[in-house]
Motif scaffolding. Structure first.
Motif, short mmCIF file in Angstrom:
data_model
loop_
_atom_site.label_atom_id
_atom_site.label_comp_id
_atom_site.label_asym_id
_atom_site.label_seq_id
_atom_site.Cartn_x
_atom_site.Cartn_y
_atom_site.Cartn_z
N UNK A 46 0.83 -1.20 0.00
CA UNK A 46 0.00 0.00 0.00
C UNK A 46 0.87 1.25 0.00
N UNK A 47 0.41 2.26 -0.71
CA UNK A 47 1.14 3.52 -0.79
C UNK A 47 0.57 4.52 0.22
N UNK A 48 1.26 5.63 0.34
CA UNK A 48 0.79 6.71 1.21
C UNK A 48 -0.61 7.16 0.78
N UNK A 49 -0.83 7.29 -0.51
CA UNK A 49 -2.15 7.70 -1.00
C UNK A 49 -3.21 6.64 -0.70
N UNK A 50 -2.85 5.37 -0.80
CA UNK A 50 -3.79 4.30 -0.45
C UNK A 50 -4.24 4.44 1.01
N UNK A 51 -3.29 4.72 1.90
CA UNK A 51 -3.58 4.86 3.32
C UNK A 51 -4.46 6.08 3.55
N UNK A 52 -4.11 7.21 2.93
CA UNK A 52 -4.91 8.43 3.07
C UNK A 52 -6.33 8.21 2.58
N UNK A 53 -6.48 7.54 1.45
CA UNK A 53 -7.82 7.26 0.91
C UNK A 53 -8.62 6.38 1.86
#
Length: 89
Positions: A46-53
């Motif tokens: 998972x990426x930073x954007x995945x976590x934020x989403x």
């Protein structure tokens, strides 16, 4: 205990806390299942954007809040920092 998972749990309770439970000791585990899911997702790439989403989705859709706390991106960045710097075991 897994230090990385514990660090994410602490982060969620003390810095993200969209429903304001940090001051209630009986609710200290309120975000543990979300932290576990993020911990697992990190190990799956998972990426930073995945976590934020995911955090934004939790606030708006899962928790039913009308407005996001706006902390999702900052918390996701800190999650990535934890993932990079805290040992898994």
């Amino acid at each position: 205990m897994i230090p990385k998972l514990e660090a994410i749990k602490h982060l969620f309770l003390h810095e993200w806390d969209p429903i304001g439970v940090v001051e209630f000791p009986e609710a200290a585990d309120e975000y543990d299942s979300y932290a576990l899911r993020v911990f697992t997702a990190l190990h799956s790439g998972a990426t930073e954007q995945d976590i934020a989403d995911y955090l934004t989705w939790l606030e708006l859709d899962h928790m039913g809040l009308s407005v996001s706390s706006g902390r999702s991106e900052a918390i996701a960045c800190k999650v990535i920092e934890i993932h990079a710097s805290v040992p898994s075991a």
